[in-house]
Design an enzyme around this catalytic site. Structure first.
Site, mmCIF file in Angstrom:
data_model
loop_
_atom_site.group_PDB
_atom_site.id
_atom_site.type_symbol
_atom_site.label_atom_id
_atom_site.label_comp_id
_atom_site.label_asym_id
_atom_site.label_seq_id
_atom_site.Cartn_x
_atom_site.Cartn_y
_atom_site.Cartn_z
ATOM 1 C CG ASP A 153 -2.025 0.997 1.163
ATOM 2 O OD1 ASP A 153 -2.176 1.639 0.115
ATOM 3 O OD2 ASP A 153 -2.760 1.136 2.157
ATOM 4 C CG HIS A 226 -7.817 0.786 -5.134
ATOM 5 N ND1 HIS A 226 -8.852 1.523 -4.595
ATOM 6 C CD2 HIS A 226 -6.691 1.163 -4.454
ATOM 7 C CE1 HIS A 226 -8.383 2.304 -3.627
ATOM 8 N NE2 HIS A 226 -7.080 2.104 -3.531
#
Length: 346
Positions: A153, A226
Site C-alpha cells: 500500500d 482500484h
C-alpha cells in the site's frame, strides 16, 4: 504570525511512513470552555511530543493536528482556509461513504507503538472530560508495507519535492501556506469473501501484481480496478497526486481487519474526486471493485494548519470566552499573530 518574509513551517506531514501510528478523532463538549480546552491542547501538542520523544530519540515520534470545519468556525480565526468544509458523504448505487463526527484529528507516528500510546495517553489526560474520542485506531506496519489484503500500500506516493507539492498549500491560499488538508476513512475488510478470490482475481481488483507489486499493463488493467479509478489526470496530462499515510489495523477477537485511509493534499478536491470515482463510478455506476470487499465506516475532512499557525491558535479570542483578570494574565500584543488572519477574506 511569523514574519511574512519567512516561509511557514509545516507540521510533520511529510515525515516518512512509520512502523506504528495512532489515529485519534476527537469532538469537544458543548461548553465554550470545552472547545477552548481541546483547541489549546491541540495547539500545544508539540510540548507533549517533546516530553515523550526525548525519552527515545531514535523513536521518530511526531504528531500532526487537523481541525474540522465546524470546529474551526467555533474556535479559529475569522478567516477560513479556501478548501475547508465538512466531509461530503457519497451514496452510490451499491456502496456509500458516510460522513462521521470529528473536531480534531491527532495523527501520531513513531517507530514504536509504545511511543504512540504514551503520547495519546498524555493528550487524553490533558483534555480530561472536555472532549470525547469518536474514533481510536492503532495502526501497525504489516511486513513489507502491505495491507491486510496482502498488497503493498502506498507505492505511488510522491517523494521528495513532489510530496510537498502534492500535500502542502502554497501561493494559491497564501494566508494558510504551509498547511494541508487531510481526509480520513476507516475501511473494514471482508476477509472471508476476499480469500475466496484467486490471486489473479485479487490482482485485477487492485490493479497490481500481489507478489512483485507491479502495476498491470494498460491492456490488462480493468477500468473498475482500484488503481484505475484512483489515477486522476488533468486534460493537459498532469497527474494529480495526494500523499497517503495508510496503516493496517485490526482486532483478532472482534474479527476486525481493516485499513485506515489517510490522504493529505493541498487541495481536498483531488482526494474527493478519487472517492467519487470509487463510490459513484467513472463512468457513473462503474464503482471501485475493492469496495465489494472493503466497507467505509467513517469519513472526515480536516484542515492541517502550518506549525506557526497551529501554535498561534491559542491566542485567538473565542466568542463567549471569559476574560482573564488583568492581574492574572499579562497583556499580550497579538497583532503579529492574529491581526494578519483577521484581515484575510476567503
Amino acid at each position: 504570525m511569523t514574519d511574512p518574509a519567512s516561509p511557514p513551517v509545516p507540521q510533520p506531514v511529510l515525515v516518512p511512513l512509520s512502523a506504528a501510528a495512532l489515529f485519534l478523532v476527537m469532538t469537544a463538549g458543548p461548553a465554550t470552555e470545552d472547545a477552548i480546552r481541546l483547541r489549546d491542547v491541540a495547539s500545544d501538542v508539540g510540548s507533549l511530543v517533546r516530553a515523550v520523544g526525548f525519552r527515545e530519540l531514535a523513536g521518530s515520534l511526531s504528531c500532526v493536528v487537523g481541525f474540522g470545519s465546524e470546529f474551526w468556525d467555533r474556535v479559529g480565526p475569522s478567516a477560513t482556509p479556501a478548501g475547508l468544509h465538512p466531509f461530503i458523504p457519497l451514496r452510490g448505487d451499491v456502496h456509500s461513504a458516510p460522513a462521521t463526527p470529528g473536531d480534531v484529528l491527532f495523527h501520531i507516528k513513531a517507530s514504536r507503538a509504545d511511543l504512540c500510546f504514551e503520547l495519546g495517553r498524555l493528550i487524553l489526560t490533558a483534555l480530561g472530560d472536555a472532549a470525547t474520542v469518536e474514533d481510536e485506531v492503532h495502526g501497525f506496519r504489516y511486513f513489507d508495507a502491505r495491507d491486510l489484503l496482502g498488497f503493498v500500500d502506498g507505492t505511488e506516493n510522491p517523494t521528495g519535492a513532489g510530496a510537498g507539492a502534492a500535500a502542502l498549500i502554497g501561493a494559491e491560499d497564501p494566508a494558510f501556506a504551509g498547511g494541508s488538508y487531510v481526509i480520513v476513512q476507516k475501511y473494514l475488510h471482508d476477509m472471508a469473501a476476499w480469500a475466496e478470490l484467486s490471486t489473479e482475481e485479487q490482482e485485477r481488483v487492485i490493479g497490481r501484481t500481489k507478489l512483485e507489486n507491479v502495476e498491470l499493463d494498460d491492456a490488462d488493467l480493468p477500468n473498475n480496478s482500484h488503481v484505475a479509478l484512483n489515477t486522476i489526470v488533468d486534460d493537459d496530462g498532469t497527474e494529480r497526486e495526494i500523499l497517503r499515510d495508510n496503516m493496517p489495523f485490526g482486532s483478532l477477537s472482534a474479527g476486525e481487519f481493516g485499513t485506515y485511509f489517510i490522504g493529505y493534499a493541498k487541495d481536498p478536491a483531488v482526494t474527493e474526486l478519487m472517492l467519487q470515482h470509487m463510490f459513484l463510478g467513472d463512468p457513473p455506476g462503474n464503482h471501485d471493485r475493492i469496495l465489494d470487499f472493503s466497507q467505509a465506516a467513517t469519513g472526515t475532512l480536516f484542515f492541517v494548519p502550518s506549525q506557526d499557525l497551529l501554535e498561534a491558535l491559542a491566542d485567538v479570542p473565542v466568542p463567549g470566552e471569559a476574560e482573564a483578570e488583568p492581574e492574572e494574565v499579562a497583556p499580550r500584543d497579538l497583532s503579529l499573530k492574529i491581526g494578519d488572519l483577521k484581515g484575510v477574506s476567503q
